[in-house]
Design a protein around this motif. Structure first.
Motif, PDB file in Angstrom:
ATOM      1  N   LEU B 556      33.992 -33.721  60.107  1.00 51.10           N
ATOM      2  CA  LEU B 556      32.749 -33.066  60.542  1.00 51.10           C
ATOM      3  C   LEU B 556      32.496 -31.805  59.714  1.00 51.10           C
ATOM      4  O   LEU B 556      31.379 -31.569  59.234  1.00 51.10           O
ATOM      5  N   ALA B 557      33.555 -31.011  59.552  1.00 50.97           N
ATOM      6  CA  ALA B 557      33.414 -29.760  58.792  1.00 50.97           C
ATOM      7  C   ALA B 557      32.927 -30.060  57.379  1.00 50.97           C
ATOM      8  O   ALA B 557      32.049 -29.377  56.837  1.00 50.97           O
ATOM      9  N   LEU B 558      33.475 -31.113  56.796  1.00 52.41           N
ATOM     10  CA  LEU B 558      33.105 -31.537  55.443  1.00 52.41           C
ATOM     11  C   LEU B 558      31.615 -31.866  55.369  1.00 52.41           C
ATOM     12  O   LEU B 558      30.910 -31.486  54.428  1.00 52.41           O
ATOM     13  N   ALA B 559      31.139 -32.590  56.376  1.00 49.40           N
ATOM     14  CA  ALA B 559      29.740 -33.016  56.395  1.00 49.40           C
ATOM     15  C   ALA B 559      28.814 -31.825  56.634  1.00 49.40           C
ATOM     16  O   ALA B 559      27.751 -31.705  56.007  1.00 49.40           O
ATOM     17  N   PHE B 560      29.228 -30.928  57.531  1.00 52.52           N
ATOM     18  CA  PHE B 560      28.385 -29.764  57.823  1.00 52.52           C
ATOM     19  C   PHE B 560      28.292 -28.815  56.628  1.00 52.52           C
ATOM     20  O   PHE B 560      27.401 -27.987  56.577  1.00 52.52           O
ATOM     21  N   LYS B 561      29.234 -28.941  55.702  1.00 47.05           N
ATOM     22  CA  LYS B 561      29.128 -28.135  54.477  1.00 47.05           C
ATOM     23  C   LYS B 561      27.903 -28.550  53.656  1.00 47.05           C
ATOM     24  O   LYS B 561      27.334 -27.759  52.927  1.00 47.05           O
ATOM     25  N   GLU B 562      27.508 -29.821  53.782  1.00 48.23           N
ATOM     26  CA  GLU B 562      26.422 -30.350  52.951  1.00 48.23           C
ATOM     27  C   GLU B 562      25.051 -30.225  53.595  1.00 48.23           C
ATOM     28  O   GLU B 562      24.039 -30.251  52.920  1.00 48.23           O
ATOM     29  N   ASP B 563      25.016 -30.151  54.914  1.00 53.15           N
ATOM     30  CA  ASP B 563      23.724 -30.159  55.606  1.00 53.15           C
ATOM     31  C   ASP B 563      23.896 -29.517  56.980  1.00 53.15           C
ATOM     32  O   ASP B 563      24.993 -29.500  57.527  1.00 53.15           O
ATOM     33  N   SER B 564      22.800 -29.012  57.529  1.00 55.16           N
ATOM     34  CA  SER B 564      22.878 -28.393  58.859  1.00 55.16           C
ATOM     35  C   SER B 564      22.808 -29.434  59.972  1.00 55.16           C
ATOM     36  O   SER B 564      22.982 -29.121  61.137  1.00 55.16           O
ATOM     37  N   ALA B 565      22.537 -30.676  59.608  1.00 49.83           N
ATOM     38  CA  ALA B 565      22.550 -31.755  60.603  1.00 49.83           C
ATOM     39  C   ALA B 565      23.473 -32.858  60.097  1.00 49.83           C
ATOM     40  O   ALA B 565      23.495 -33.170  58.904  1.00 49.83           O
ATOM     41  N   VAL B 566      24.233 -33.399  61.026  1.00 51.85           N
ATOM     42  CA  VAL B 566      25.239 -34.397  60.646  1.00 51.85           C
ATOM     43  C   VAL B 566      25.090 -35.629  61.536  1.00 51.85           C
ATOM     44  O   VAL B 566      24.781 -35.519  62.728  1.00 51.85           O
ATOM     45  N   LEU B 567      25.267 -36.784  60.936  1.00 51.54           N
ATOM     46  CA  LEU B 567      25.202 -38.029  61.705  1.00 51.54           C
ATOM     47  C   LEU B 567      26.610 -38.606  61.883  1.00 51.54           C
ATOM     48  O   LEU B 567      27.393 -38.637  60.938  1.00 51.54           O
ATOM     49  N   VAL B 568      26.900 -39.024  63.100  1.00 53.99           N
ATOM     50  CA  VAL B 568      28.117 -39.794  63.350  1.00 53.99           C
ATOM     51  C   VAL B 568      27.634 -41.187  63.720  1.00 53.99           C
ATOM     52  O   VAL B 568      26.821 -41.344  64.636  1.00 53.99           O
ATOM     53  N   GLU B 569      28.088 -42.154  62.967  1.00 55.71           N
ATOM     54  CA  GLU B 569      27.464 -43.473  63.055  1.00 55.71           C
ATOM     55  C   GLU B 569      28.505 -44.568  63.033  1.00 55.71           C
ATOM     56  O   GLU B 569      29.506 -44.469  62.311  1.00 55.71           O
ATOM     57  N   GLU B 570      28.252 -45.571  63.767  1.00 54.51           N
ATOM     58  CA  GLU B 570      29.080 -46.778  63.721  1.00 54.51           C
ATOM     59  C   GLU B 570      29.185 -47.281  62.281  1.00 54.51           C
ATOM     60  O   GLU B 570      28.212 -47.237  61.536  1.00 54.51           O
ATOM     61  N   PHE B 571      30.364 -47.725  61.866  1.00 58.05           N
ATOM     62  CA  PHE B 571      30.540 -48.270  60.523  1.00 58.05           C
ATOM     63  C   PHE B 571      30.306 -49.778  60.562  1.00 58.05           C
ATOM     64  O   PHE B 571      30.926 -50.484  61.343  1.00 58.05           O
ATOM     65  N   MET B 572      29.369 -50.230  59.733  1.00 57.69           N
ATOM     66  CA  MET B 572      29.107 -51.669  59.716  1.00 57.69           C
ATOM     67  C   MET B 572      29.813 -52.282  58.517  1.00 57.69           C
ATOM     68  O   MET B 572      29.494 -51.956  57.378  1.00 57.69           O
ATOM     69  N   PRO B 573      30.735 -53.190  58.766  1.00 57.57           N
ATOM     70  CA  PRO B 573      31.437 -53.797  57.633  1.00 57.57           C
ATOM     71  C   PRO B 573      30.550 -54.822  56.935  1.00 57.57           C
ATOM     72  O   PRO B 573      29.691 -55.440  57.566  1.00 57.57           O
ATOM     73  N   GLY B 574      30.772 -54.988  55.648  1.00 53.25           N
ATOM     74  CA  GLY B 574      29.984 -55.948  54.876  1.00 53.25           C
ATOM     75  C   GLY B 574      29.649 -55.376  53.516  1.00 53.25           C
ATOM     76  O   GLY B 574      30.137 -54.321  53.138  1.00 53.25           O
ATOM     77  N   THR B 575      28.818 -56.095  52.791  1.00 61.87           N
ATOM     78  CA  THR B 575      28.428 -55.669  51.449  1.00 61.87           C
ATOM     79  C   THR B 575      27.002 -55.125  51.499  1.00 61.87           C
ATOM     80  O   THR B 575      26.148 -55.684  52.176  1.00 61.87           O
TER      81      THR B 575
END
Lengths: 758, 758
Positions: B556-575
């Motif tokens: 989370l900290a890593l993501a917040f370094k890039e933007d003031s809003a962060v998404l936590v999202e289900e990972f969809m496997p596939g290509t």
């Protein structure tokens, strides 16, 4: 079905508090002295036949405010606050909303209580039936209906952990029936804590009528409230029984329609009750919350937060008797509590303690640590009745009167809505233009959903017509390329020049070297050097009478610091005006004047600024139509250039400017001058915006002398810039001149059908 | 009128070099062995009835390339280069453009020289007349017409400094007549320097015909070239005389039309010559430049730069004789120079020196220091004839042949156009998609103007239909709100989910604290944490099997370094596949693979990368369809994680990835898989783009197994992102698979009428 165990499973835990919420709130419109309003439902609120937010209930004076469904109580309450604000500001200026469940003093004659003037005759007929069956006065009671839905993911996870039921619909019906029975069994606690209808106004009960021994906790939730006749009996044993009983009574004429069945809870789902077994119960409607006069909107977030925990508890807690016995016990206990004195200790202390103990156990087991405080507060009220809503009300009523209570609080909430009329309660953190636009949508009954709050991104809906809007001015009506044209000063100028409009001539440079070579072309002219993309006037230098090579080069360096491309442009003398063009019409013309004060020969600059900042239109951070004038470094420097200090006393009528730039965002004044402009200039603005292809545009014209008629192919004007995201709030509440309601124009452009339908 | 004095005035000085330029260039299509092409004008070039850039001149094989009017020679030459590129790549692959003014060896029979197959019969009739009057062979000569216009501001300033003439039109006519006479008087210098038609191919002159003593400097500019009959005489004393003479000759049948009057200069302005006195001469057409075989496009910027200075000199220099004598002397001198031997010293040394001396005086007086070099270079050629174009040509022809010269240079320029077929000469600094789009517009004859080069902003025009385009994919066909929806991941997901499409579920957070509280919801899932606005994959963490609280918080900290809003999202496997949807059709599907090499068991990673980088499709800075694979820190780290060094030798068929991310911009491979996809997935992509309301969209689908049929309401796919500015060049020239010409689809969407009109 051991819900208590299921709820503790790992996959369920993340979702135990997930739910969806909705609310309907009734309120009587009254005059400031507490008389029932005799005016019609406000016409400005558009058409009641589809209005999703503001309706009338039984009587013409009885407003019904309806929130959309939300994923949190907080979110739902924001909508309720906003709908409240809109309702109050849309009403007759001398009316307010009655903050009590029990109606205000009613007219002596029943005929003076007017049934809601609905378009649909069906609705009118039903109300006539109710008036006859229950009496008009009973129907004037108001309250809150709270719709509660366990989150779909929660239900899905619970469903997947059991094997007893094979379809999700069947499972949901079992679940909601259990909760309904538990609610009816334990609802005395809700009545105890939140009951808020202790007394009636004279004339509410007729002479012949049996009446409670006032004060009580809740007339509304007692047998003296709004309830079916004795012969209406429904079994809660199963959904099937429940539906069959209601059906039978409708068929036998005991009830006129399904919806005449009044209960503290209703099971909701498909269009008709008969659909429920197939569709599954979707949510439960809790109908027994009285209006809380201490909450500006009739209910507060903390109380609903407790109700939410209570609903989880009802799912968690086992039933201890056979279904119909269980419900019957609950009915009996509730009647006792409802008719108890507001200051009296409740007789159910042991059961109350047990409920709180079990709720505490639940939140500990489920690790809902944030919920502890709410339980403690409400548990404390079990032993301290004067802290309950009815208790607090009776404290006031005893030494004043019920009517006083209603009038004082009603007036306070009314005034709150007019304190900052440019803002919208619930959404004050959004940009002002978006707040204004939300107000308009709610007022006109266009459904509005906030897709991204930080980004001011809205979804609007009316019937099947969906529109997306950003910043209240970016819509589907403009084409993609148009803002890209306007964003680019060079392209804008080229397009306008090719269409025959006057724009400052000039050159764009991407290298300092090339720009320097052009010196000879500008040396003797009035010209401006500016970065291609400007930002609050940074990097701009104006040379009104030519420039030396040294000054020219310095100004270029300054501009190149701000952007990799720099414009050198002829300087056009005159005054800059913002023309706001929407849908081929000039809707507003604004003059912006740099932050300033006018001397009175007595007070200092500091004092004059302080006084000017008292204007309630001034605020900070773009959440007000005007900004507070600062006295920071920039302003002090500007004063110094005029040989002034903040303590200096300007002469009478001396205008002291505190800023060079005229942005409203740095304390400038906005002056509406729409009606002072000749039609010829409006025509030029309209045609220029048409040449750019824009539907919404803030176009800035320099006009040397507006007393002269403007002509397209002349130097009577010059177009400086076209803005694709023009501010609208400053037009709505200008520093001086007439306000222009531009957000409503945007709404009208998007939904002409809503404005035509009345 | 003392122009020399006026030009020195302060207000005039900034504009002396300001001018507008245009050019027409004829060239014969020939086979690689120098035979006149027998094919028709390329059909792919659209309709000759309006094509603004590519026409046919006298014969079907004679291309006429026409540049738009430009404000600098450099700008004009860019267009010429581009039009050349388009022409060559649109022709039969076994044909080239003949680089010489004198035609290639012509067919023996006149019938085999085909008159241009124009739609307008009028045009055909005129060419038949010319064939009869002058002979087909004469009409096969090609050359350059250079249009020159003194800048409007220059003319205005000059006009305002004099009192002799009262209207600007009258003044312009006087000005251009002076320049025309001086040009005709001094044009021998142009013939000397740039004459480039020293010899004719066998059969060009018939046996009976008189012919020059070859080699000469310019057959084309001599009396053996393309000129009117002896009885055509025109006075240049005044514009009135000039017009009257031509009129008289047309009326007497000496000329068939005005345009049959061939002269080294033509005065241009209104639609017809008769309009000139009223409209004023607008520009002058210089018709005596031969094709320069040493310039890839038949003429070079330096030569035209000299002609520009020469044009200023003609305005500057006084006339020394009566008008018609002055012109007659010029005609005589030019004939001498044109028929001189390419290596011979010119007899006009003294006059030549005087011209250069006066030009030098002029540039010194006007402070045009940058012009000195050009004058010196061309002055040197006055004494060194073998440095002139004709001189250089004869050096080659003497030891080889005229035909060899034509074939060798023609082939070289042909090959140049195919070296990097994805780029467009003249506009290589623009983005590749815009280069491709410019190519298409020029090919199909849609007029194109560059409004902002850095910003890839174009204006297109066909008849009265104007379109603006940015980045080749942002057009008027999309509505403003659509890209704003797509720009916002949260809004995109909501819109798609509401329309029933599968998108990863998730939450948006604007505070680290709130995001941390949601841990329990994701702890056990496959999920992704990413900044709301991503930038080349920065700040993204993927947890394929849940995460510990510590790892979760760190990500989370890593993501917040890039933007003031962060998404936590289900990972969809596939290509992940990019579907490019345009106008309700899937035009391309692309698989992007991270930068990689495939081992051969022999060579090192380093060597394999070097070999892969040899692919001409790979370049740098987004100006090629693929990027050079780097071996920087990131790549070395990636190798290290696989226990490899750049010097390691991978096994045969071992795929070694050098990057984690699949962006083409970091050396990834683009693989077109459009034809391998089931229609069901295409339909999903089309409908999803329709739900977003977009006309042009790059929509990214995760597909777990594309051998399974896709269905909308299922997990057979998941929509990850919708891109409103999707790259197009990578589809046109993929690393493998079929190229998809998407820019042409955009053009077709904007201008269906151009594609239907053939």
């Amino acid at each position: 079905m051991k819900f208590k165990e299921l709820l503790q499973q790992k996959n369920v835990r993340p979702y135990v508090l997930a739910a969806r919420f909705g609310l309907e709130k009734e309120s009587q419109r009254v005059t400031f002295d507490g008389q029932l309003a005799t005016t019609d439902h406000p016409e400005v609120l558009g058409n009641r036949s589809y209005h999703p937010y503001i309706q009338t209930d039984f009587s013409e004076s009885q407003m019904e405010l309806i929130t959309p469904v939300a994923n949190s109580i907080h979110e739902m309450m924001r909508y309720l606050a906003a709908i409240h604000d809109v309702t109050l500001r849309s009403m007759n200026k001398h009316e307010m909303l009655w903050p009590l469940s029990m109606p205000p003093r009613l007219p002596q004659k029943d005929e003076e209580i007017k049934i809601a003037k609905l378009d649909q005759f069906e609705g009118v007929l039903y109300r006539r039936y109710l008036a006859k069956e229950y009496g008009k006065r009973k129907q004037m009671i108001s309250g809150i209906h709270f719709n509660f839905e366990y989150d779909n993911e929660l239900v899905q996870q619970l469903f997947s952990l059991q094997t007893e039921y094979t379809t999700i619909e069947e499972f949901k019906n079992i679940l909601y029936m259990k909760v309904a029975r538990n609610y009816l069994r334990y609802r005395w606690l809700i009545t105890y804590l939140f009951g808020a209808s202790p007394v009636s106004e004279p004339g509410y009960f007729t002479e012949r009528e049996e009446r409670p021994k006032e004060p009580v906790r809740s007339i509304r939730n007692s047998s003296f409230g709004y309830k079916n006749n004795e012969n209406v009996k429904v079994s809660y044993e199963s959904l099937q029984h429940y539906i069959e009983d209601i059906h039978r009574m409708v068929e036998n004429g005991i009830l006129s329609e399904e919806k005449e069945f009044y209960s503290a809870v209703r099971l909701r789902g498909g269009k008709q009750m008969a659909d429920l077994p197939k569709t599954g119960v979707r949510y439960i409607e809790l109908r027994n919350l009285d209006l809380n006069p201490f909450a500006p909107f009739g209910v507060d977030e903390d109380s609903l937060g407790f109700v939410h925990l209570f609903m989880l508890y009802l799912l968690w807690a086992d039933e201890l008797e056979a279904p119909n016995d269980w419900v019957a016990t609950g009915e009996f206990l509730n009647e006792q509590v409802a008719l108890g004195h507001p200051f009296a200790q409740v007789k159910l202390m042991a059961e109350g303690d047990r409920i709180f103990a079990e709720m505490n156990e639940m939140i500990e087991t489920l690790a809902l640590f944030g919920a502890k405080k709410s339980l403690d507060i409400h548990h404390a009220q079990l032993r301290t009745p004067d802290l309950t809503v009815a208790g607090k009300m009776w404290t006031i009523i005893e030494s004043n009167s019920n009517q006083d209570l209603g009038i004082v609080f009603g007036k306070e909430y009314h005034d709150m809505a007019f304190e900052r009329p440019y803002q919208l309660a619930g959404f004050r953190n959004m940009e002002l233009s978006t707040q204004l636009f939300l107000f308009d949508a709610i007022q006109k009954g266009v459904e509005v959903e906030i897709l991204d709050e930080q980004e001011q991104f809205l979804k609007l809906k009316h019937k099947n017509h969906v529109e997306y809007v950003k910043n209240a001015n970016m819509t589907s009506k403009d084409s993609y390329i148009v803002p890209l044209i306007m964003e680019n000063k060079t392209v804008t100028k080229k397009v306008l020049a090719e269409a025959g409009f006057t724009v400052p001539t000039g050159d764009e440079f991407d290298k300092l070297e090339y720009a320097e070579q052009a010196y000879v072309k500008y040396a003797e002219k009035a010209f401006v050097i500016k970065p291609k993309t400007t930002n609050y006037g940074l990097g701009i230098t104006i040379f009104k009478e030519g420039a030396s090579l040294a000054d020219y080069t310095e100004a270029l360096a300054l501009a190149f610091k701000e952007d990799s491309a720099v414009l050198v442009e002829e300087f056009m003398p005159g005054t800059e005006y913002r023309f706001f063009v929407l849908d081929d019409q000039v809707r507003a013309i604004m003059l912006r004047v740099p932050a300033n004060v006018v001397g009175d020969g007595v007070r200092s600059v500091e004092a004059l600024v302080a006084e000017k900042n008292l204007n309630p239109l001034r605020g900070t951070n773009h959440r007000s139509p005007l900004e507070i004038i600062q006295l920071g470094d920039v302003e002090r420097l500007m004063l110094k250039e005029q040989n002034l200090l903040v303590t200096s006393v300007p002469e009478k009528d001396q205008i002291v400017y505190l800023r060079e730039n005229s942005n409203v965002s740095t304390g400038g004044d906005s002056i509406d001058v729409t009606d002072t402009f000749d039609e010829s200039y409006k025509q030029i603005a309209i045609e220029a915006v048409r040449a750019l292809g824009a539907k919404i545009c803030g176009i800035d014209l320099i006009v040397p002398d507006k007393s002269v008629q403007g002509t397209k192919n002349s130097r009577t004007y010059g177009i400086i810039e076209a803005n694709f995201n023009p501010a609208m709030h400053m037009h709505a509440y200008p520093h001086s001149g007439k306000g222009r309601h531009l957000t409503m124009d945007v709404l009208r452009m998007l939904y002409p059908e809503v404005f035509e339908s009345k």
